[in-house]
Design a protein around this motif. Structure first.
Motif, PDB file in Angstrom:
ATOM      1  N   MET A   1      -1.487  -5.356  -5.471  1.00 44.30           N
ATOM      2  CA  MET A   1      -0.798  -4.112  -5.101  1.00 44.30           C
ATOM      3  C   MET A   1       0.900  -4.192  -6.095  1.00 44.30           C
ATOM      4  SD  MET A   1      -2.551  -1.725  -2.775  1.00 44.30           S
ATOM      5  CE  MET A   1      -2.600  -2.633  -1.422  1.00 44.30           C
TER       6      MET A   1
ATOM      7  N   THR B   1       1.722  -2.104  -8.819  1.00 45.42           N
ATOM      8  CA  THR B   1       2.989  -1.377  -9.069  1.00 45.42           C
ATOM      9  C   THR B   1       4.110  -1.063  -9.844  1.00 45.42           C
ATOM     10  OG1 THR B   1       2.305  -0.398  -6.539  1.00 45.42           O
ATOM     11  CG2 THR B   1       4.958   0.272  -7.405  1.00 45.42           C
TER      12      THR B   1
ATOM     13  N   SER C   1       1.249  -1.270   0.435  1.00 45.27           N
ATOM     14  CA  SER C   1      -0.073   0.133  -0.086  1.00 45.27           C
ATOM     15  C   SER C   1       0.875   1.061  -0.103  1.00 45.27           C
ATOM     16  CB  SER C   1      -1.023   0.199   1.352  1.00 45.27           C
ATOM     17  OG  SER C   1      -2.096  -1.329   1.419  1.00 45.27           O
TER      18      SER C   1
ATOM     19  N   LEU D   1      -4.388   6.811  -6.692  1.00 47.46           N
ATOM     20  CA  LEU D   1      -3.758   7.055  -7.550  1.00 47.46           C
ATOM     21  C   LEU D   1      -5.634   7.995  -8.611  1.00 47.46           C
ATOM     22  CD1 LEU D   1      -2.555   5.183  -9.518  1.00 47.46           C
ATOM     23  CD2 LEU D   1      -3.734   3.492  -9.324  1.00 47.46           C
TER      24      LEU D   1
ATOM     25  N   ASP E   1     -11.994  -1.939  -4.379  1.00 44.57           N
ATOM     26  CA  ASP E   1      -9.946  -1.586  -4.565  1.00 44.57           C
ATOM     27  C   ASP E   1     -10.067  -0.570  -4.959  1.00 44.57           C
ATOM     28  OD1 ASP E   1     -11.866  -2.505  -6.205  1.00 44.57           O
ATOM     29  OD2 ASP E   1      -9.690  -4.005  -7.518  1.00 44.57           O
TER      30      ASP E   1
ATOM     31  N   TRP F   1      -7.727   2.653  -3.907  1.00 48.85           N
ATOM     32  CA  TRP F   1      -5.982   2.724  -4.684  1.00 48.85           C
ATOM     33  C   TRP F   1      -6.600   4.695  -4.596  1.00 48.85           C
ATOM     34  CZ3 TRP F   1      -6.870  -1.036  -9.007  1.00 48.85           C
ATOM     35  CH2 TRP F   1      -6.580  -2.968  -8.003  1.00 48.85           C
TER      36      TRP F   1
ATOM     37  N   LEU G   1       2.965   2.096  -3.634  1.00 48.39           N
ATOM     38  CA  LEU G   1       1.633   2.257  -4.171  1.00 48.39           C
ATOM     39  C   LEU G   1       1.803   3.973  -4.268  1.00 48.39           C
ATOM     40  CD1 LEU G   1      -0.094   1.476  -6.808  1.00 48.39           C
ATOM     41  CD2 LEU G   1      -1.837   0.924  -5.915  1.00 48.39           C
ATOM     42  N   LYS G   2       1.266   3.882  -2.537  1.00 45.24           N
ATOM     43  CA  LYS G   2       0.918   5.389  -2.681  1.00 45.24           C
ATOM     44  C   LYS G   2       2.229   6.808  -3.270  1.00 45.24           C
ATOM     45  CE  LYS G   2      -0.747   8.093   1.752  1.00 45.24           C
ATOM     46  NZ  LYS G   2      -1.728   7.878   3.061  1.00 45.24           N
TER      47      LYS G   2
END
Length: 344
Positions: free
Chosen positions: A327, A331, A201, A246, A236, A240, A204-205
């Motif tokens: 994830m 990514t 997480s 995102l 999901d 995100w 991806l952030k």
């Protein structure tokens, strides 16, 4: 591609129920802050499911049958079902991704496709409990309507609400159910999976913050239509987009006839929305990218021309391990994607 049943399309997005950030922002409430849904007293076992239905049994259930995605989530938390229904075996005999890490050689198959549920096999397993997710309120996923009455007579059923819930809350709900069924949530594999989820997480952030111009759209297709995912109804995607930042291109509202989840476009209008990257439903029953390539409007989309098409795991199990893997893959794919193709 085989036709996808219309009701199945309503929940095609089923893949994540999100809401609460695992790496920053609002923290998910600890399990202890919620009223207990289960208890074992004097040998008896009780559980209140997401239909508000209270199940009381003389002892903790030992023989659990579960829909494939629910079985996969429970498996990751340490529960071993005796039977599964829903997608779990591919045509070549391999394991369908929807059933996660479940060892399909050690569970009985009650049905493998939509509408298939062998009530006789189910009864022969002498189940103590059936577990399934719910995308439609009070409707157990993959239990055929015509079989509900017979299934209810054989053993109690537990429904886990998937739509309208945050992703982290759903994962925690499966965890608490697994614990009530005897799993140890402090076991190393569970703790390691949770840490992996939090790390994925966070990664991806960071990518979303570093690449604010990178736009993503999520779709599934049938021979007649392109379905564009409506972010608020897919946990999901909501996680995100809203929690991790995102940039997800999505309709302002879904097509009313779908009951949420999607805007349905004819292939002639498949260019209504554009994004740098398109995530395509990777499930076996969904239209393949090679088939979509035959649609002229699809072929002209910037992301298609740039080759920036990656899988979307629309029916991933709600476990830390399941979404950590999703994830991590996402990514990796987005990290190599260009963020200027829409401008060309």
């Amino acid at each position: 591609m085989a036709d996808v049943p219309r009701r199945a399309l309503v929940a095609l997005g089923a893949a994540a129920l999100l809401g609460v950030s695992a790496c920053g922002g609002t923290a998910a409430p600890p399990a202890s802050s919620a009223p207990p849904a289960s208890s074992v007293q004097g040998g008896s076992w009780t559980w209140q499911d997401d239909r508000g239905k209270k199940i009381t049994l003389p002892r903790r259930p030992q023989r659990v049958v579960a829909q494939s995605a629910a079985a996969a989530a429970l498996w990751d938390f340490g529960v071993r079902p005796v039977g599964v229904f829903g997608p779990h075996k591919l045509k070549d005999g391999g394991r369908d991704p929807e059933v996660g890490e479940v060892d399909i050689t050690k569970v009985e198959s009650i049905g493998n496709v939509w509408g298939e549920f062998n009530v006789e096999k189910y009864a022969a397993l002498r189940p103590d409990l059936l577990v399934a997710g719910m995308y439609v309120k009070d409707t157990l996923w993959y239990v055929p309507e015509q079989s509900v009455a017979a299934v209810d007579q054989i053993a109690p059923t537990v429904g886990v609400q998937l739509s309208g819930k945050p992703l982290v809350q759903i994962i925690e709900r499966y965890g608490r159910l697994a614990e009530a069924l005897g799993a140890d949530l402090t076991a190393a594999p569970v703790a390691e999976a949770k840490k992996r989820f939090e790390d994925a997480s966070a990664a991806l952030k960071r990518l979303a913050a570093d690449r604010p111009g990178l736009s993503v759209m999520v779709v599934t297709g049938t021979p007649d239509s392109l379905y564009v995912a409506y972010l608020p109804d897919h946990p999901d995607l909501k996680y995100w987009g809203e929690d991790l930042g995102l940039k997800i291109v999505h309709p302002e509202r879904p097509t009313e006839s779908e009951g949420g989840f999607w805007e349905v476009l004819s292939w002639e209008n498949a260019d209504k929305y554009q994004a740098d990257v398109i995530l395509v439903d990777a499930r076996t029953q969904s239209m393949k990218i090679e088939e979509m390539a035959e649609k002229p409007t699809w072929a002209k989309l910037p992301a298609v021309k740039a080759g920036q098409l990656y899988p979307w795991h629309a029916a991933e199990r709600y476990s830390y391990l399941g979404y950590a893997k999703v994830m991590e893959e996402l990514t990796t794919n987005l990290d190599k994607a260009r963020d200027d193709v829409v401008k060309e």
